[in-house]
Structure formats: structure tokens, C-alpha cells
Write an enzyme that holds these catalytic residues in place. Structure first.
Site, PDB file in Angstrom:
ATOM      1  N   CYS A  69     -10.798  -5.352  -6.640  1.00 40.00           N
ATOM      2  CA  CYS A  69     -10.077  -4.089  -6.675  1.00 40.00           C
ATOM      3  C   CYS A  69     -10.931  -3.041  -5.963  1.00 40.00           C
ATOM      4  CB  CYS A  69      -9.861  -3.685  -8.131  1.00 40.00           C
ATOM      5  SG  CYS A  69      -9.101  -2.073  -8.318  1.00 40.00           S
ATOM      6  N   CYS A 173      -6.708  -2.037   0.077  1.00 40.29           N
ATOM      7  CA  CYS A 173      -6.259  -2.205  -1.310  1.00 40.29           C
ATOM      8  C   CYS A 173      -5.759  -3.635  -1.407  1.00 40.29           C
ATOM      9  CB  CYS A 173      -5.132  -1.226  -1.637  1.00 40.29           C
ATOM     10  SG  CYS A 173      -4.315  -1.585  -3.221  1.00 40.29           S
ATOM     11  N   HIS A 175      -3.670  -5.009  -3.188  1.00 44.47           N
ATOM     12  CA  HIS A 175      -2.215  -5.184  -3.325  1.00 44.47           C
ATOM     13  C   HIS A 175      -1.507  -5.232  -1.964  1.00 44.47           C
ATOM     14  CE1 HIS A 175      -2.745  -4.121  -7.566  1.00 44.47           C
ATOM     15  NE2 HIS A 175      -1.471  -4.438  -7.772  1.00 44.47           N
TER      16      HIS A 175
HETATM   17  N1  DGL Z   1      -5.633  -3.521  -5.989  1.00 40.09           N
HETATM   18  C1  DGL Z   1      -6.469  -2.437  -6.319  1.00 40.09           C
HETATM   19  C2  DGL Z   1      -7.216  -1.888  -5.143  1.00 40.09           C
HETATM   20  O1  DGL Z   1      -7.642  -2.671  -4.316  1.00 40.09           O
HETATM   21  C3  DGL Z   1      -5.866  -1.424  -7.282  1.00 40.09           C
HETATM   22  C4  DGL Z   1      -4.614  -0.766  -6.866  1.00 40.09           C
HETATM   23  C5  DGL Z   1      -4.072   0.086  -7.963  1.00 40.09           C
HETATM   24  O2  DGL Z   1      -3.977  -0.397  -9.104  1.00 40.09           O
HETATM   25  O3  DGL Z   1      -3.759   1.257  -7.695  1.00 40.09           O
HETATM   26  O4  DGL Z   1      -7.453  -0.712  -5.019  1.00 40.09           O
END
Ligand code: DGL
Length: 248
Positions: A69, A173, A175
Site C-alpha cells: 500500500c 497506488c 489499486h
Molecule cells: N492501495 C493503496 C495504495 O497503494 C491504498 C489505497 C486506498 O485505500 O486509498 O495507496
């Protein structure tokens, strides 16, 4: 045993890259869906969520950790993991980016990651970095928003950079690779052809080199809140794997 954590499904993109490199690694994955999204949270909130996530993974018996993350990276680098062996998203990525010296890079990330300045501090002198925070995108992906909603979020963010040109887009990110096709289409319309860097590659490579990866390929998922979207993603990514999903 290796432990990965993220606010939810994003870290699955890192897990996928790691399993391709180290299929026999025994892995526990923690997705903190109850507290997602992380990327709009304060530094203090992120510090306490990151500490809790790391402790949880250690209680599950993992001793080599990946903070999958970007939004949690600052907390990790400020010591949330104590003396544990841990890899964060930003350092392997910054090292991998050295090969792109002089390129124009659009950094897409959550507000927390942009505010942390970890990518800016590491990359500013190497590439021409343009950080673009996208506040709603990770949550939209996590909670299964429609493709058209995701497209609208991406499109309106890219509009803020209309007329600019880039060589690379850094997916800052974990995601975002889950919506990569939409991001690619909108970026091409707005900026023309660009290349993409998914940090999952560099992070998985570092973990494969530094961590113990010769186990039985065991895979266990722990999530702080049940989610059909999470279950579906896991099933799609590893249709043939044996795994457990437990609500913690
Ligand atoms: N996937 C995470 C990142 O790389 C967190 C995204 C989130 O929960 O806002 O920042």
C-alpha cells in the site's frame, strides 16, 4: 512466512506479481477493508492503521512483510514495523525508476501518497515528475463502482493535466492496476501513447530476492470486513489455487 497488507484489494496486484516469481512462497494477506480507503486519511490515522496491520500479520506468524500500500509507506518508513523485515512500495520503485532518467512521468496516486512526498523526494532529481492525486479512485475500485463511474473519475482527473505530455505513467497506488485498461484508454485520449510502470514488479522482485520463498505455496487471506468484490477478485486471479478467506 511472508505477510502482505493493504487497505483492501490493491495489494492483490503485488501478491499476483510475487506469486508469479515465487509460486512456492507461503503467504498471508491482510486486507483492511473495514478501514478502506486509506488514501484520504491523515498521517496519524495511517500510522495507527499501519501499526495495527503489521501487528496482525505478525500474530498470524509472518516474519517477512510487504506493505503493499503506497499510502502506508510513510508510516512504514517512520518505523511502524519496528525491527521487522519489511519492504514498502516506494523504495524498490524509486530504484527501478533510475533507468528512466530524464523522462516525463505522470505519477497517479492517492492524496496521502502525494502528500508524503516519498516519490517526489526520491524521483524529482531523476525524472520530470508530475504528481496527480486522485481522491476517489481507490475507493471506487475497492467497492466495485461501475466501469463508467471509474472512467469518469479518471477522465476528470486527467482533464486537470490537459495539454501536457508524458513518456510514462507511474501507477502509484496498488489499486490502480485493477482498472488499468480504463486508465490506459483515458490516458491515451488525453496524452497520447505513454508507457506504464506498475511498482508491483519491482516490489515483488525485491521480495523474491530477499525473503524466504521456498514453502508449500500456502495462501491465506484475512479481511477486516467481508466483501464480495474482494472474494470475486481473488477467485478471478487464482482460479486454480487453494486458499482460505477469513474475516478477522
Ligand atoms: N492501495 C493503496 C495504495 O497503494 C491504498 C489505497 C486506498 O485505500 O486509498 O495507496
Amino acid at each position: 512466512m511472508i505477510g502482505l497488507f493493504d487497505s483492501g484489494s490493491g495489494g492483490l496486484t503485488v501478491l499476483d506479481a510475487l506469486r508469479k516469481k515465487a509460486p512456492n512462497a507461503d503467504i498471508v494477506y491482510f486486507g483492511d477493508i473495514k478501514n478502506a480507503p486509506y488514501g484520504t486519511r491523515s498521517k496519524e490515522e495511517l500510522a495507527s492503521l499501519t501499526t495495527a496491520g503489521i501487528r496482525m500479520l505478525q500474530n498470524f506468524g509472518t516474519d517477512e512483510l510487504i506493505s503493499a500500500c503506497n499510502s502506508a509507506a510513510l508510516s512504514v518508513l517512520l518505523g511502524a514495523a519496528g525491527h521487522a523485515r519489511i519492504i514498502d512500495m516506494t523504495r524498490p520503485t524509486a530504484r527501478a525508476m533510475r533507468q528512466y532518467a530524464g523522462k516525463r512521468v505522470l505519477l497517479l496516486a492517492t492524496p496521502a501518497t502525494i502528500i508524503s512526498r516519498l516519490y517526489s523526494d526520491a524521483l524529482e532529481t531523476i525524472v520530470l515528475l508530475d504528481p496527480l492525486p486522485i481522491a476517489e479512485l481507490a475507493a471506487a475500485i475497492e467497492f466495485g463502482a461501475s466501469r463508467s463511474t471509474i472512467r469518469d473519475i479518471v477522465r476528470s482527473s486527467f482533464r486537470e493535466r490537459k495539454g501536457r505530455q508524458y513518456d510514462l505513467v507511474l501507477l502509484g497506488c496498488t489499486h490502480y492496476p485493477l482498472a488499468r485498461d480504463i486508465i490506459e484508454r483515458e490516458a491515451e485520449k488525453m496524452f497520447g501513447k505513454v508507457e506504464y510502470i506498475d511498482p508491483a514488479e519491482a516490489v515483488a522482485e525485491e521480495a523474491a530476492q530477499r525473503f524466504h520463498t521456498e514453502g508449500r505455496g500456502k495462501l491465506a487471506f484475512k479481511i477486516s470486513k467481508d466483501s464480495d468484490h474482494f472474494r470475486k477478485r481473488v477467485a478471478e486471479l487464482w482460479p486454480d489455487a487453494k486458499y482460505t478467506i477469513q474475516i478477522t
